[in-house]
Motif scaffolding. Structure first.
Motif, PDB file in Angstrom:
ATOM      1  N   PRO A 112       0.478  -0.808   0.246  1.00 49.05           N
ATOM      2  CA  PRO A 112       0.376   0.041   0.205  1.00 49.05           C
ATOM      3  C   PRO A 112       0.634   1.476  -0.386  1.00 49.05           C
ATOM      4  O   PRO A 112       0.394   2.224  -0.632  1.00 49.05           O
ATOM      5  CB  PRO A 112      -0.936  -0.306   1.409  1.00 49.05           C
ATOM      6  CG  PRO A 112      -0.331  -1.013   2.356  1.00 49.05           C
ATOM      7  CD  PRO A 112       0.701  -1.921   1.521  1.00 49.05           C
ATOM      8  N   SER A 113       2.061   0.882   0.468  1.00 47.66           N
ATOM      9  CA  SER A 113       2.743   2.363   0.991  1.00 47.66           C
ATOM     10  C   SER A 113       3.594   2.631  -0.654  1.00 47.66           C
ATOM     11  O   SER A 113       3.114   3.906  -1.421  1.00 47.66           O
ATOM     12  CB  SER A 113       4.077   1.846   1.865  1.00 47.66           C
ATOM     13  OG  SER A 113       3.967   1.845   2.880  1.00 47.66           O
ATOM     14  N   GLY A 114       3.497   2.029  -1.537  1.00 47.72           N
ATOM     15  CA  GLY A 114       3.720   2.441  -2.893  1.00 47.72           C
ATOM     16  C   GLY A 114       3.113   2.095  -3.955  1.00 47.72           C
ATOM     17  O   GLY A 114       3.368   3.098  -5.627  1.00 47.72           O
ATOM     18  N   SER A 115       1.557   1.506  -3.441  1.00 43.74           N
ATOM     19  CA  SER A 115      -0.185   2.196  -4.673  1.00 43.74           C
ATOM     20  C   SER A 115      -0.203   3.107  -4.065  1.00 43.74           C
ATOM     21  O   SER A 115      -0.800   3.768  -5.024  1.00 43.74           O
ATOM     22  CB  SER A 115      -0.750   0.825  -4.139  1.00 43.74           C
ATOM     23  OG  SER A 115      -0.277  -0.366  -4.396  1.00 43.74           O
ATOM     24  N   LEU A 116      -0.179   4.024  -2.919  1.00 44.02           N
ATOM     25  CA  LEU A 116      -0.383   5.374  -2.453  1.00 44.02           C
ATOM     26  C   LEU A 116       1.008   6.752  -2.885  1.00 44.02           C
ATOM     27  O   LEU A 116       1.756   6.842  -1.898  1.00 44.02           O
ATOM     28  CB  LEU A 116      -0.863   5.198  -1.305  1.00 44.02           C
ATOM     29  CG  LEU A 116      -2.184   4.684  -0.687  1.00 44.02           C
ATOM     30  CD1 LEU A 116      -2.576   4.460   0.460  1.00 44.02           C
ATOM     31  CD2 LEU A 116      -3.439   4.990  -1.512  1.00 44.02           C
ATOM     32  N   ASN A 117      -0.152   7.790  -3.455  1.00 42.15           N
ATOM     33  CA  ASN A 117       1.292   8.677  -3.417  1.00 42.15           C
ATOM     34  C   ASN A 117       1.122   9.299  -2.469  1.00 42.15           C
ATOM     35  O   ASN A 117       0.074  10.246  -2.239  1.00 42.15           O
ATOM     36  CB  ASN A 117       0.742   9.895  -4.539  1.00 42.15           C
ATOM     37  CG  ASN A 117       0.974  10.787  -5.139  1.00 42.15           C
ATOM     38  OD1 ASN A 117       2.002  11.421  -4.482  1.00 42.15           O
ATOM     39  ND2 ASN A 117       1.713  10.948  -6.067  1.00 42.15           N
ATOM     40  N   PRO A 118       2.451   9.623  -2.222  1.00 44.74           N
ATOM     41  CA  PRO A 118       2.087  10.247  -0.332  1.00 44.74           C
ATOM     42  C   PRO A 118       2.118  11.828  -0.702  1.00 44.74           C
ATOM     43  O   PRO A 118       1.387  12.740   0.520  1.00 44.74           O
ATOM     44  CB  PRO A 118       4.033  10.421  -0.436  1.00 44.74           C
ATOM     45  CG  PRO A 118       4.320  10.284  -1.323  1.00 44.74           C
ATOM     46  CD  PRO A 118       3.415   9.431  -2.558  1.00 44.74           C
ATOM     47  N   ARG A 119       1.516  12.344  -1.755  1.00 44.21           N
ATOM     48  CA  ARG A 119       1.017  14.252  -1.681  1.00 44.21           C
ATOM     49  C   ARG A 119       0.058  13.922  -1.953  1.00 44.21           C
ATOM     50  O   ARG A 119      -0.671  14.885  -2.070  1.00 44.21           O
ATOM     51  CB  ARG A 119       2.143  14.856  -2.794  1.00 44.21           C
ATOM     52  CG  ARG A 119       3.496  14.222  -2.733  1.00 44.21           C
ATOM     53  CD  ARG A 119       3.942  15.705  -3.448  1.00 44.21           C
ATOM     54  NE  ARG A 119       5.791  15.446  -3.354  1.00 44.21           N
ATOM     55  CZ  ARG A 119       6.955  16.027  -3.851  1.00 44.21           C
ATOM     56  NH1 ARG A 119       5.398  16.989  -5.611  1.00 44.21           N
ATOM     57  NH2 ARG A 119       7.412  15.951  -4.114  1.00 44.21           N
ATOM     58  N   HIS A 120      -1.072  13.079  -1.771  1.00 43.78           N
ATOM     59  CA  HIS A 120      -2.220  12.904  -1.913  1.00 43.78           C
ATOM     60  C   HIS A 120      -3.248  12.193  -1.007  1.00 43.78           C
ATOM     61  O   HIS A 120      -2.926  11.489  -0.363  1.00 43.78           O
ATOM     62  CB  HIS A 120      -3.145  11.605  -3.671  1.00 43.78           C
ATOM     63  CG  HIS A 120      -2.243  12.665  -4.601  1.00 43.78           C
ATOM     64  ND1 HIS A 120      -2.347  11.821  -5.843  1.00 43.78           N
ATOM     65  CD2 HIS A 120      -2.010  13.448  -4.629  1.00 43.78           C
ATOM     66  CE1 HIS A 120      -2.710  12.343  -7.193  1.00 43.78           C
ATOM     67  NE2 HIS A 120      -1.625  12.992  -6.722  1.00 43.78           N
ATOM     68  N   THR A 121      -4.363  13.103  -0.326  1.00 41.03           N
ATOM     69  CA  THR A 121      -4.657  12.708   0.472  1.00 41.03           C
ATOM     70  C   THR A 121      -5.468  11.442   0.375  1.00 41.03           C
ATOM     71  O   THR A 121      -5.822  11.199  -0.634  1.00 41.03           O
ATOM     72  CB  THR A 121      -5.694  13.571   1.021  1.00 41.03           C
ATOM     73  OG1 THR A 121      -7.261  14.095  -0.509  1.00 41.03           O
ATOM     74  CG2 THR A 121      -5.004  15.330   1.059  1.00 41.03           C
ATOM     75  N   VAL A 122      -6.354  10.803   1.258  1.00 38.85           N
ATOM     76  CA  VAL A 122      -7.179   9.343   1.279  1.00 38.85           C
ATOM     77  C   VAL A 122      -8.602  10.101   0.484  1.00 38.85           C
ATOM     78  O   VAL A 122      -8.322   8.663  -0.501  1.00 38.85           O
ATOM     79  CB  VAL A 122      -7.348   9.459   3.031  1.00 38.85           C
ATOM     80  CG1 VAL A 122      -8.487   8.563   1.942  1.00 38.85           C
ATOM     81  CG2 VAL A 122      -6.225   8.775   3.535  1.00 38.85           C
ATOM     82  N   TYR A 123      -8.788  11.327   0.690  1.00 37.41           N
ATOM     83  CA  TYR A 123      -9.908  11.579  -0.569  1.00 37.41           C
ATOM     84  C   TYR A 123      -9.189  11.210  -1.622  1.00 37.41           C
ATOM     85  O   TYR A 123      -9.663  10.344  -2.875  1.00 37.41           O
ATOM     86  CB  TYR A 123     -10.694  12.496  -0.166  1.00 37.41           C
ATOM     87  CG  TYR A 123     -11.599  13.381  -0.972  1.00 37.41           C
ATOM     88  CD1 TYR A 123     -12.723  12.998  -0.464  1.00 37.41           C
ATOM     89  CD2 TYR A 123     -11.421  13.901  -1.906  1.00 37.41           C
ATOM     90  CE1 TYR A 123     -13.705  13.173  -1.321  1.00 37.41           C
ATOM     91  CE2 TYR A 123     -12.791  14.076  -3.119  1.00 37.41           C
ATOM     92  CZ  TYR A 123     -13.477  14.104  -2.365  1.00 37.41           C
ATOM     93  OH  TYR A 123     -14.943  14.287  -3.671  1.00 37.41           O
ATOM     94  N   ASP A 124      -8.786  12.089  -2.204  1.00 38.94           N
ATOM     95  CA  ASP A 124      -7.348  11.990  -3.790  1.00 38.94           C
ATOM     96  C   ASP A 124      -7.466  10.572  -4.019  1.00 38.94           C
ATOM     97  O   ASP A 124      -7.864  10.361  -5.579  1.00 38.94           O
ATOM     98  CB  ASP A 124      -6.462  13.548  -3.574  1.00 38.94           C
ATOM     99  CG  ASP A 124      -6.814  15.026  -3.612  1.00 38.94           C
ATOM    100  OD1 ASP A 124      -8.839  14.586  -4.204  1.00 38.94           O
ATOM    101  OD2 ASP A 124      -6.467  15.435  -3.420  1.00 38.94           O
ATOM    102  N   ALA A 125      -7.106  10.299  -3.071  1.00 39.13           N
ATOM    103  CA  ALA A 125      -6.375   8.786  -3.888  1.00 39.13           C
ATOM    104  C   ALA A 125      -7.699   7.334  -3.940  1.00 39.13           C
ATOM    105  O   ALA A 125      -7.392   7.280  -4.661  1.00 39.13           O
ATOM    106  CB  ALA A 125      -5.450   7.967  -2.746  1.00 39.13           C
ATOM    107  N   VAL A 126      -8.813   8.002  -3.326  1.00 37.56           N
ATOM    108  CA  VAL A 126      -9.412   6.900  -4.129  1.00 37.56           C
ATOM    109  C   VAL A 126     -10.794   7.607  -4.846  1.00 37.56           C
ATOM    110  O   VAL A 126     -11.418   6.551  -5.606  1.00 37.56           O
ATOM    111  CB  VAL A 126     -10.077   6.740  -2.068  1.00 37.56           C
ATOM    112  CG1 VAL A 126     -11.880   6.185  -2.386  1.00 37.56           C
ATOM    113  CG2 VAL A 126      -9.877   6.258  -1.248  1.00 37.56           C
ATOM    114  N   ALA A 127     -10.704   9.030  -4.863  1.00 32.73           N
ATOM    115  CA  ALA A 127     -11.534   9.426  -5.633  1.00 32.73           C
ATOM    116  C   ALA A 127     -10.756   9.329  -7.127  1.00 32.73           C
ATOM    117  O   ALA A 127     -11.167   9.436  -7.921  1.00 32.73           O
ATOM    118  CB  ALA A 127     -12.280  11.078  -5.708  1.00 32.73           C
ATOM    119  N   GLU A 128      -9.604   9.124  -7.268  1.00 32.08           N
ATOM    120  CA  GLU A 128      -8.557   9.151  -8.790  1.00 32.08           C
ATOM    121  C   GLU A 128      -9.272   8.481 -10.022  1.00 32.08           C
ATOM    122  O   GLU A 128      -9.785   8.396 -11.125  1.00 32.08           O
ATOM    123  CB  GLU A 128      -7.891   8.688  -8.607  1.00 32.08           C
ATOM    124  CG  GLU A 128      -6.258   8.063  -9.638  1.00 32.08           C
ATOM    125  CD  GLU A 128      -5.276   8.101  -9.392  1.00 32.08           C
ATOM    126  OE1 GLU A 128      -4.593   8.093 -10.061  1.00 32.08           O
ATOM    127  OE2 GLU A 128      -5.120   7.704  -7.979  1.00 32.08           O
TER     128      GLU A 128
END
Length: 351
Positions: A112-128
């Motif tokens: 999950p650390s590699g899957s998520l952009n560290p500069r994106h919030t949880v909201y933006d990660a899910v809304a992508e």
């Protein structure tokens, strides 16, 4: 609408098409060899089917072709031969068709650390995904994101909207990745080693979540793993892969309680508390660019090395005759010795 989750749905959903939800037929994926050498047979003839609301575990050693097969099923790789069908329709490798397909089939990665952009919030990660494919069911984006996070076990969801990955635990990050897949309301997820990077205390929670999603939403899953213990806890059926091909398949109880293929037996023998004497396989898996003649496992097979295959009269066949590709359904093992010994599906020797 096919693919949408019904409110309060319980148990597997029915698809409009008869037969399996996802099916691979004669699937092969090859890559060019190094410096003009023989081609690499990463997936070398695979039949695989996943039903609606079914969890299938694809197990095997690292490098056996599991992830390549998963990528081919997702449409991320074009097969060299064979086909993939979803809900009875062959997968087309055109951009528009693949975009529609990937809305219905989502990937959950291992780290999950590699899957998520560290500069994106949880909201933006899910809304992508919503910003690429649109919001299903005519809902607004915020409602869809909250719904996905809640289904992934992050409640109240609004509490997580503004957080960043580094502010979350490993289990919470994996739930965010799962929410990012759920937000598009897919019918199937492909989870590649979904708990391998998590602490043991968190793994059970994520596996319980996948089971709950199956039971409540009818969500099907292909779980790619090297861990037979995980397969036992989550899967309905198991497909054991070795050197590009599925060598044993059946229900989880059939395969893991009474394995027929020597490779499956070796994998099971090293599980903690299994009770069996550990089987140490000699050498490394062969190069997929140079698959051995005969049974592809014979160069490491303890049954052949011990003389059991010779006593059963199949040693020459093991070395020279490739077992047939296993069918997508049923209970079977690609093993000359198991067939010659009359091994029944319950693991007993026949008369």
């Amino acid at each position: 609408m096919t693919g949408a989750y019904a409110e309060g749905a319980a148990g597997p959903r029915k698809t409009e098409a008869s037969g399996p939800l996802l099916a691979a037929t004669g699937l092969r994926v090859t890559f060019p060899g190094r410096r003009g050498g023989p081609e690499v047979r990463a997936v070398d003839g695979v039949e695989l089917a996943i039903g609606t609301g079914e969890i299938v575990a694809l197990v095997g050693e690292s490098g056996c072709g599991k992830s390549t097969l998963a990528r081919a099923l997702l449409g991320l790789l074009t097969p060299s031969a064979g086909s993939v069908a979803f809900a009875g329709e062959p997968l087309a490798y055109r951009a528009r068709a693949l975009r529609a397909y990937r809305r219905r089939v989502q990937l959950v990665l291992q780290d999950p650390s590699g899957s998520l952009n560290p500069r994106h919030t949880v909201y933006d990660a899910v809304a992508e995904g919503l910003r690429v494919h649109g919001v299903p069911g005519g809902r607004d984006e915020r409602t869809a994101v909250a719904r996905a996070l809640a289904r992934a076990g992050l409640r109240p969801p609004e509490r997580f909207f503004g957080r960043y990955p580094h502010e979350l635990s490993g289990g919470q990050r994996q739930r965010v990745v799962i929410a990012g897949a759920l937000v598009l309301e897919p019918e199937l997820i492909v989870a590649d080693e979904p708990v391998a990077s998590l602490d043991a205390s968190v793994r059970g929670e994520i596996l319980a979540l996948l089971l709950r999603l199956r039971d409540e939403l009818g969500l099907a899953a292909l779980v790619v793993t090297h861990d037979l213990g995980l397969a036992w806890n989550i899967a309905d059926r198991v497909a054991v892969m070795y050197l590009g091909r599925i060598v044993e398949t059946g229900t989880v109880e059939e395969v893991l309680s009474a394995p027929r293929h020597p490779y499956t037996r070796a994998l099971l023998s090293v599980l903690p508390g299994g009770g069996a004497e550990p089987v140490v396989l000699t050498g490394e898996p062969p190069d997929p660019a140079r698959v051995p003649d005969g049974c592809r496992f014979h160069v490491r097979c303890p049954v052949l090395a011990s003389g059991e295959a010779e006593r059963a009269g199949v040693a020459d066949a093991c070395r020279t005759r490739d077992p047939a590709v296993l069918p997508a359904h049923g209970r079977d093992a690609a093993c000359h010795w198991a067939a010659a010994a009359g091994r029944e599906p319950d693991g007993r020797d026949g008369g």
